[in-house]
Design an enzyme around this catalytic site. Structure first.
Site, PDB file in Angstrom:
ATOM      1  N   ARG A   1      11.360   4.102   4.863  1.00 47.75           N
ATOM      2  CA  ARG A   1      11.424   3.779   3.441  1.00 47.75           C
ATOM      3  C   ARG A   1      12.280   4.807   2.714  1.00 47.75           C
ATOM      4  O   ARG A   1      12.134   6.005   2.918  1.00 47.75           O
ATOM      5  CB  ARG A   1      10.017   3.753   2.833  1.00 47.75           C
TER       6      ARG A   1
ATOM      7  N   ARG B   1      -3.230  13.693   5.994  1.00 49.97           N
ATOM      8  CA  ARG B   1      -2.928  14.645   7.071  1.00 49.97           C
ATOM      9  C   ARG B   1      -3.203  16.040   6.494  1.00 49.97           C
ATOM     10  O   ARG B   1      -2.384  16.583   5.755  1.00 49.97           O
ATOM     11  CB  ARG B   1      -1.445  14.475   7.422  1.00 49.97           C
TER      12      ARG B   1
ATOM     13  N   TYR C   1      15.625  -1.945   7.122  1.00 42.26           N
ATOM     14  CA  TYR C   1      14.298  -1.446   7.485  1.00 42.26           C
ATOM     15  C   TYR C   1      13.248  -2.164   6.621  1.00 42.26           C
ATOM     16  O   TYR C   1      13.379  -2.215   5.387  1.00 42.26           O
ATOM     17  CB  TYR C   1      14.212   0.081   7.298  1.00 42.26           C
TER      18      TYR C   1
ATOM     19  N   SER D   1       1.179   6.615   4.990  1.00 38.98           N
ATOM     20  CA  SER D   1       1.881   6.058   6.150  1.00 38.98           C
ATOM     21  C   SER D   1       1.803   7.019   7.335  1.00 38.98           C
ATOM     22  O   SER D   1       2.014   8.219   7.161  1.00 38.98           O
ATOM     23  CB  SER D   1       3.347   5.839   5.804  1.00 38.98           C
TER      24      SER D   1
ATOM     25  N   LYS E   1       6.093  -3.652   0.714  1.00 43.05           N
ATOM     26  CA  LYS E   1       5.900  -2.598  -0.271  1.00 43.05           C
ATOM     27  C   LYS E   1       6.525  -2.933  -1.632  1.00 43.05           C
ATOM     28  O   LYS E   1       6.206  -2.313  -2.638  1.00 43.05           O
ATOM     29  CB  LYS E   1       6.436  -1.276   0.272  1.00 43.05           C
TER      30      LYS E   1
ATOM     31  N   CYS F   1      -0.779   7.993   9.077  1.00 45.33           N
ATOM     32  CA  CYS F   1      -1.898   8.941   9.050  1.00 45.33           C
ATOM     33  C   CYS F   1      -3.207   8.296   9.494  1.00 45.33           C
ATOM     34  O   CYS F   1      -4.284   8.699   9.045  1.00 45.33           O
ATOM     35  CB  CYS F   1      -2.052   9.548   7.667  1.00 45.33           C
ATOM     36  N   GLY F   2      -3.131   7.261  10.305  1.00 46.01           N
ATOM     37  CA  GLY F   2      -4.362   6.758  10.923  1.00 46.01           C
ATOM     38  C   GLY F   2      -4.915   5.476  10.337  1.00 46.01           C
ATOM     39  O   GLY F   2      -6.044   5.098  10.654  1.00 46.01           O
TER      40      GLY F   2
ATOM     41  N   GLY G   1      10.358  -1.741   5.341  1.00 40.38           N
ATOM     42  CA  GLY G   1       9.725  -1.127   4.170  1.00 40.38           C
ATOM     43  C   GLY G   1      10.624  -1.190   2.943  1.00 40.38           C
ATOM     44  O   GLY G   1      10.167  -1.076   1.809  1.00 40.38           O
TER      45      GLY G   1
ATOM     46  N   THR H   1      -3.774   2.180  10.678  1.00 36.71           N
ATOM     47  CA  THR H   1      -3.878   1.125  11.703  1.00 36.71           C
ATOM     48  C   THR H   1      -4.881   1.543  12.775  1.00 36.71           C
ATOM     49  O   THR H   1      -5.702   0.728  13.217  1.00 36.71           O
ATOM     50  CB  THR H   1      -2.498   0.835  12.330  1.00 36.71           C
TER      51      THR H   1
HETATM   52  C1  SPV Z   1       4.160   2.345   5.492  1.00 37.33           C
HETATM   53  O1  SPV Z   1       5.091   3.149   5.633  1.00 37.33           O
HETATM   54  O2  SPV Z   1       3.162   2.590   4.801  1.00 37.33           O
HETATM   55  C2  SPV Z   1       4.210   1.047   6.160  1.00 37.33           C
HETATM   56  C3  SPV Z   1       5.472   0.608   6.671  1.00 37.33           C
HETATM   57  O3  SPV Z   1       3.242   0.340   6.163  1.00 37.33           O
HETATM   58  S1  SPV Z   1       6.544   0.247   5.405  1.00 37.33           S
HETATM   59  O4  SPV Z   1       6.792  -1.181   5.460  1.00 37.33           O
HETATM   60  O5  SPV Z   1       7.732   0.992   5.659  1.00 37.33           O
HETATM   61  O6  SPV Z   1       5.954   0.595   4.147  1.00 37.33           O
HETATM   62 MN    MN Z   2       1.815   1.057   4.666  1.00 33.02          MN
END
Ligand code: SPV
Ligand code: MN
Length: 623
Positions: free
Chosen positions: A85, A420, A220, A271, A229, A273-274, A222, A276
């Site tokens: 992002r 984190r 990308y 993002s 997002k 940091c756990g 994001g 998923t």
């Molecule tokens: C994040 O970075 O929080 C994601 C991937 O879930 S993104 O689509 O890049 O936001």
């Molecule tokens: Mn995300």
């Protein structure tokens, strides 16, 4: 017959699809986009299986995705400078009267529109414009929001078909109304590898006033996938002008050992940091891993839906030990897209996958790759990127929760927040009240990761793991949170978690320990465990954790480990409080509750420190 420029570039099925929607606002917007982007042709999709299959075929035909050996698997590469992002180039278009907090990137609305419309002028010359309709959240639900994606990238459209629910029929429910979000995206000029050439002109401009996002010169997800997002930002704006929450949160069902019940939790983690991995803890069920909308129901419960139906997950460290279910899904035939990993002989390789036979050459995010290849600054290019991802439908997972598509959502009884944090927070603590829970979210900090462009490992304020997406003043956002919980008769309990505590340079806990913390929280919500009250929240009793570690992992959790992990590091908390004072001091109209809680916590911690001269207090000191 569709009047205007759009009418000239539509084929018959597209014409039928657009007429079938019966929405003049859609037609007007598309006419404007056709005049702006000047595509050679426009395809408007419905939601039939054929239409969905067609998008995937396009991605393969055009080479935006390449098939791999395994059936259904493809690889897509974003450009070398487009792997995360881009927070710096993402800006909110603000009219003169709009004031946002100083951490939010803004640009004057007229100036920004001028710039982005200039960049997008003619950006689809010779290309095909794809128009797709989706629903954010389950369809036929009070949560559903309609979204139109317009893009020249078949990879973006394919990703959205995996990640979001088709919404062509849902759009018809608008009965010609204009209550929908619009995302206009162009990958811009592509090179031979089908990656964006001009990332220097990458821009993501968010028009909250008009419910539109313009995104140019990127791939990308994001940055490009509107419903992710970009829609999160528009939904935050909407939610904060209404009375609900739009959050960067997982949703999961927690299933205590040996009991029949399931308790649903939400959880916000920055993002990488756990988030998923929490939603995927073995034995639990996943409703969603990234974005949730939360609303009050008639009985005063908090209800949550996953606005997505898929995962765009970080692939690094997905291996048979740490993430067995995802690993299995990624290594068996099904429709999925890998991005930015190494491909050799049609086989994918990623960091931390647990294989020792990584090839010494292949194709990766840098093009043709060989071991020892260097970037222009002389740094060695790893075989796969740290923010490389996979995209697949949630239904591909064995542990998907049966209610992940429920139009009423699930009842959220607990909320986790975690960043984190190497040295301050205990692994888990329960908030003393809803307002204290909002304080915990508001004071979330995290060390930066590869999910955003820039230096990694820098500690940064990330309230509710949502700092990159909050497009209203932070004080408005926090006030809305406080109000939301206050009106609920059944408030979710809030938990601060920390998976990243370190002692002597090493992680204090193993990756799997998070299962114990979430089971403890689930037990608390159901009245099963006592807890110790401390100034920073309620912490677990040793005996309960000992028993949980024993039954879940057959592990002897020692009292020394407990004391090391759950001592209240008073000096560190006071340092954190000082950082928060600094961060929020110039924020006007902060909710009074925030400062009351901060000051009370500060007083109590200072008293402890002055009385004893100590930096940290074992849990027993608070009994
Ligand atoms: C994040 O970075 O929080 C994601 C991937 O879930 S993104 O689509 O890049 O936001
Ligand atoms: Mn995300």
């Amino acid at each position: 017959m569709i009047p205007g420029d759009l009418g000239k570039v539509l084929n018959k099925p597209s014409l039928e699809n657009i007429e079938g929607l019966g929405n003049q606002h859609v037609i007007d917007q598309l006419n404007g986009f056709v005049r702006l982007c000047k595509p050679a042709r426009v395809t408007v999709f419905g939601e039939s299986l054929e239409d969905v299959a067609h998008v995937r075929e396009l991605a393969l035909e055009r080479g935006e995705e390449v098939p791999l050996k395994m059936k259904g698997h493809t690889i897509h590469f974003d450009g070398f400078y487009d792997l995360a992002r881009d927070v710096g180039s993402t800006k909110v278009l603000t009219p003169p009267e709009m004031r946002l907090s100083k951490n939010i990137n803004t640009i004057n609305r007229d100036e920004g529109l001028n710039e982005i419309l200039g960049i997008m002028d003619g950006c689809m010359k010779g290309k095909e414009m794809l128009v797709k309709f989706y629903s954010l959240g389950p369809t036929n639900s009070r949560f559903s929001l309609c979204a139109m994606q317009v893009t020249d990238s078949s990879y973006v459209a394919h990703s959205e078909d995996l990640l979001y629910r088709q919404g062509y029929e849902q759009f018809k429910h608008l009965k010609g109304g204009k209550e929908f979000f619009t995302f206009l995206h162009s990958a811009g000029e592509l090179d031979d590898r089908k990656v964006t050439k001009n990332t220097i002109s990458r821009r993501i401009y968010i028009d909250v006033v008009d419910g539109k996002v313009y995104s140019a010169n990127n791939q990308y997800a994001g940055n490009s996938v509107g419903l992710k997002k970009l829609a999160l930002r528009l939904a935050i704006y909407k939610a904060n002008h209404e009375d609900w929450l739009s959050e960067h949160m997982l949703l999961m069902g927690i299933h205590p050992l040996g009991k029949k019940r399931v308790t649903y939790f939400a959880g916000a983690y920055p993002s990488a940091c756990g988030k998923t991995s929490t939603a995927m803890i073995p034995g639990q069920s996943i409703v969603g891993d990234d974005i949730a909308y939360l609303k009050e129901d008639k009985e005063g419960y908090c209800r949550g839906v996953n606005i997505e139906q898929g995962i765009f997950g970080i692939i690094q460290d997905v291996n048979p030990v740490d993430d067995p279910l995802i690993y299995k899904s990624l290594t068996t035939p099904r429709e999925l897209i890998f991005s930015n990993i190494l491909i050799s002989d049609g086989i994918p390789y990623w960091l931390g996958m647990g294989r020792s036979d990584i090839p010494e050459k292949g194709t990766n995010f840098s093009g043709e790759w060989f071991k020892g290849k260097k970037d222009k600054d002389g740094n060695e290019i790893p075989f796969a990127h740290g923010n490389a991802r996979y995209t697949m439908r949630l239904s591909e997972l064995e542990n998907v929760d049966p209610r992940y598509n429920d139009p009423d959502g699930v009842t959220v009884e607990g909320i986790f927040y975690g960043g984190r944090d190497s040295d301050t927070n205990v692994p888990i603590a329960e908030a003393l009240s809803w307002e204290h829970g909002v304080y915990i979210g508001a004071t979330l900090e995290s060390e930066t990761t590869t999910a955003t462009i820039g230096k990694t490992g820098v500690r940064r304020q990330d309230l509710m793991a949502n700092i990159d997406f909050v497009v209203v003043p932070l004080s408005t956002y926090l006030t809305n949170h406080i109000k939301f919980g206050r009106k609920l008769t059944h408030k979710p309990r809030v938990y601060a978690t920390n998976y990243f505590l370190r002692h002597e340079g090493k992680y204090t806990n193993t990756k799997v320990d998070k299962k114990i913390w979430v089971l403890w929280a689930e037990g608390r919500v159901n009245g099963e465990y006592d807890a110790i009250k401390t100034p920073i929240g309620m912490i677990p009793l040793y005996k309960d954790l000992k028993q949980l570690f024993k039954t879940v992992f057959k592990k002897d959790y020692t009292e020394e480990e407990y004391i090391q992990q759950f001592s209240i590091r008073v000096t560190k908390y006071l340092e954190k409080i000082a950082r928060m004072e600094q961060f929020y001091k110039d924020e006007p109209n902060m909710p009074r509750e925030f400062w009351d809680i901060l000051n009370q916590q500060k007083r109590e911690l200072q008293e402890l420190k002055i009385r004893t001269g100590k930096d940290a207090f074992p849990p027993i000191s608070f009994v």
